[in-house]
Design an enzyme around this catalytic site. Structure first.
Site, PDB file in Angstrom:
ATOM      1  N   GLY A 193      11.964   7.631  -9.605  1.00 52.48           N
ATOM      2  CA  GLY A 193      11.110   8.576  -9.588  1.00 52.48           C
ATOM      3  C   GLY A 193      10.008   8.278 -10.843  1.00 52.48           C
ATOM      4  O   GLY A 193      10.468   7.448 -11.789  1.00 52.48           O
ATOM      5  N   HIS A 209       1.946   7.170 -12.114  1.00 47.20           N
ATOM      6  CA  HIS A 209       0.247   7.437 -12.302  1.00 47.20           C
ATOM      7  C   HIS A 209      -0.037   7.811 -13.619  1.00 47.20           C
ATOM      8  O   HIS A 209      -1.249   8.167 -14.051  1.00 47.20           O
ATOM      9  CB  HIS A 209       0.313   8.800 -11.341  1.00 47.20           C
TER      10      HIS A 209
HETATM   11  N1  SAH Z   1       3.865   6.602  -1.658  1.00 51.27           N
HETATM   12  C1  SAH Z   1       4.887   7.871  -1.360  1.00 51.27           C
HETATM   13  C2  SAH Z   1       4.563   8.439  -2.839  1.00 51.27           C
HETATM   14  C3  SAH Z   1       4.933   7.467  -4.119  1.00 51.27           C
HETATM   15  S1  SAH Z   1       5.206   8.649  -5.549  1.00 51.27           S
HETATM   16  C4  SAH Z   1       4.621   8.486  -0.297  1.00 51.27           C
HETATM   17  O1  SAH Z   1       4.119   8.198   0.724  1.00 51.27           O
HETATM   18  O2  SAH Z   1       5.313   9.930  -0.403  1.00 51.27           O
HETATM   19  C5  SAH Z   1       5.401   7.373  -6.816  1.00 51.27           C
HETATM   20  C6  SAH Z   1       6.783   6.330  -6.520  1.00 51.27           C
HETATM   21  O3  SAH Z   1       6.521   5.432  -7.495  1.00 51.27           O
HETATM   22  C7  SAH Z   1       7.922   7.031  -7.052  1.00 51.27           C
HETATM   23  O4  SAH Z   1       8.949   7.113  -5.905  1.00 51.27           O
HETATM   24  C8  SAH Z   1       8.701   6.153  -8.276  1.00 51.27           C
HETATM   25  O5  SAH Z   1       9.759   6.143  -8.273  1.00 51.27           O
HETATM   26  C9  SAH Z   1       7.820   4.952  -8.064  1.00 51.27           C
HETATM   27  N2  SAH Z   1       7.582   4.327  -9.393  1.00 51.27           N
HETATM   28  C10 SAH Z   1       6.912   4.851 -10.603  1.00 51.27           C
HETATM   29  N3  SAH Z   1       6.885   3.793 -11.485  1.00 51.27           N
HETATM   30  C11 SAH Z   1       7.568   2.718 -10.972  1.00 51.27           C
HETATM   31  C12 SAH Z   1       7.920   1.300 -11.478  1.00 51.27           C
HETATM   32  N4  SAH Z   1       7.571   1.146 -12.627  1.00 51.27           N
HETATM   33  N5  SAH Z   1       8.546   0.569 -10.474  1.00 51.27           N
HETATM   34  C13 SAH Z   1       8.621   0.857  -9.206  1.00 51.27           C
HETATM   35  N6  SAH Z   1       8.376   2.131  -8.870  1.00 51.27           N
HETATM   36  C14 SAH Z   1       7.830   3.027  -9.511  1.00 51.27           C
HETATM   37 MG    MG Z   2       0.139   9.401  -4.006  1.00 50.02          MG
END
Ligand code: SAH
Ligand code: MG
Length: 225
Positions: free
Chosen positions: A74, A143
């Site tokens: 997450g 984000h």
């Molecule tokens: N594309 C997805 C939503 C992504 S939410 C959909 O369709 O629902 C953002 C995701 O980014 C999360 O699952 C989180 O674990 C991942 N994330 C955040 N930082 C990260 C990192 N440094 N490396 C890998 N994954 C990451």
């Molecule tokens: Mg998104």
């Protein structure tokens, strides 16, 4: 066309990808694999696999794969106490979020296990060792400032010429959402390496053009007061 069964699977999946934006993402995957045949797609930020269905459908059609990168712990905004926290995603044995089981169920339900390859790890760490050119990069990971700018800087140079860079949660109006995805979208345009091809909701799709030199991600914008 996506099959009805697969559209149903995508819409049933947990996550943060509205149907119209998902279909636009799939169209981008189709356009990218047509433009640069044989190269894979890559997603940063898979969560429970919703967006990976749309990209996986395009990858399967083209006979390639999509690498779906996520550490499955997450983002900051998914942690307890934050806006996008879903408590049932916490693994009680570990005390941390684990979206990987959900991701695997989602991809199985969509019949896409052959076309969607999970890469379980930290995006900057994977990027350090990555060298394969990509037909499409989809940025939807962390984000916050550093995660979003870092993903743009590390992954946009791997987009092949005529390939596509897709960015989610781009909100020109600050009232609609956080700044970093919008900032990296501006950086990509300012770099001169990318031109915009479509906008659907908060999804922006950019094409890499041939400038005759490597893509320079450019310097990071400092938020103005
Ligand atoms: N594309 C997805 C939503 C992504 S939410 C959909 O369709 O629902 C953002 C995701 O980014 C999360 O699952 C989180 O674990 C991942 N994330 C955040 N930082 C990260 C990192 N440094 N490396 C890998 N994954 C990451
Ligand atoms: Mg998104």
């Amino acid at each position: 066309m996506m099959t009805t069964q697969r559209i149903v699977a995508a819409e049933a999946a947990r996550g943060f990808m509205p149907p119209d934006e998902g279909l636009a993402l799939r169209e981008a995957g189709v356009a990218a694999t047509d433009a640069v045949p044989g190269l894979p797609l890559l997603e940063i930020g898979s969560y429970c696999g919703k967006s990976a269905i749309y990209l996986g459908d395009a990858a399967e059609r083209a006979g390639v794969v999509v690498f779906a990168i996520d550490h499955h712990r997450g983002s900051e905004e998914n942690q307890p106490g934050w806006e996008w926290h879903e408590p049932d995603l916490v693994d009680p044995a570990v005390g941390r979020i684990d979206t990987l089981p959900w991701f695997r169920r989602t991809i199985h339900a969509a019949g896409l296990e052959a076309a969607v390859v999970a890469v379980v790890g930290d995006s900057p760490t994977v990027a350090r060792f990555w060298s394969t050119p990509l037909a499409l990069v989809f940025i939807d990971g962390g984000h916050g400032d550093d995660p979003a700018h870092g993903d743009y800087e590390r992954w946009s140079p791997h987009v092949a010429i005529n390939g596509l860079l897709a960015i989610h949660d781009v909100f020109p109006d600050p009232a609609d959402g956080g700044r970093p995805p919008y900032e990296i979208y501006l950086r990509a345009l300012d770099s001169g390496s990318f031109v915009e091809v479509s906008a659907t909701g908060s999804l922006r799709v950019l094409r890499r053009v041939d400038t005759g030199r490597p893509h320079d991600p450019g310097t990071r914008r400092v938020a103005s007061a």
